[in-house]
Write an enzyme that holds these catalytic residues in place. Sequence first.
Site, PDB file in Angstrom:
ATOM      1  N   CYS A 193       0.803  -1.239   0.000  1.00  0.00           N
ATOM      2  CA  CYS A 193       0.000   0.000   0.000  1.00  0.00           C
ATOM      3  C   CYS A 193       0.830   1.281   0.000  1.00  0.00           C
ATOM      4  O   CYS A 193       0.279   2.374  -0.103  1.00  0.00           O
ATOM      5  CB  CYS A 193      -0.974   0.008   1.185  1.00  0.00           C
TER       6      CYS A 193
ATOM      7  N   CYS B 113      11.982  -7.896  12.612  1.00  0.00           N
ATOM      8  CA  CYS B 113      12.550  -8.799  11.613  1.00  0.00           C
ATOM      9  C   CYS B 113      11.554  -8.871  10.454  1.00  0.00           C
ATOM     10  O   CYS B 113      10.498  -9.486  10.574  1.00  0.00           O
ATOM     11  CB  CYS B 113      12.752 -10.163  12.270  1.00  0.00           C
TER      12      CYS B 113
HETATM   13 FE    FE Z   1       0.329  -1.580   3.794  1.00  0.00          FE
END
Ligand code: FE
Length: 132
Positions: free
Chosen positions: A51, A120
């Site tokens: 996104c 991580c």
């Molecule tokens: Fe996202």
Amino acid sequence: MKEKIKKSDEQWRAELDPEVYRVTRERGTELAFTGRYWASKESGTYLCAACGEELFKSGDKYDSGSGWPSFSAPAGHAAIEEKLDKSHGMIRTEVACGRCDSHLGHVFSDGPPETGLRYCINSAALDFQERE
Ligand code: FE
């Protein structure tokens, strides 16, 4: 509160590269030392591959020796969501994008002194934007 992005599984599958889809939407993990960014040292911002949300900054990136991009902190508290993950016989804290809910990786408590945290993160869940 940030506006959430909601898309159907079909939409995500059509939009994302297969490996990005596998990691972000199917909660997959890339093999250590194989991703694009684990060794990267350039200055800039790491964005959500699904996104475009700003998730991590290069200033918080460090070499954990794990073979995955590792950060001591997220770019902002709204940027990520943390949730309990009991899969694969382990109890871990999953890290997801706060805007589109994509799986990013996990956070562990063996990070460097400032925060003690190690985010991580899979390279496949990230896009890098160089500082101009
Ligand atoms: Fe996202």
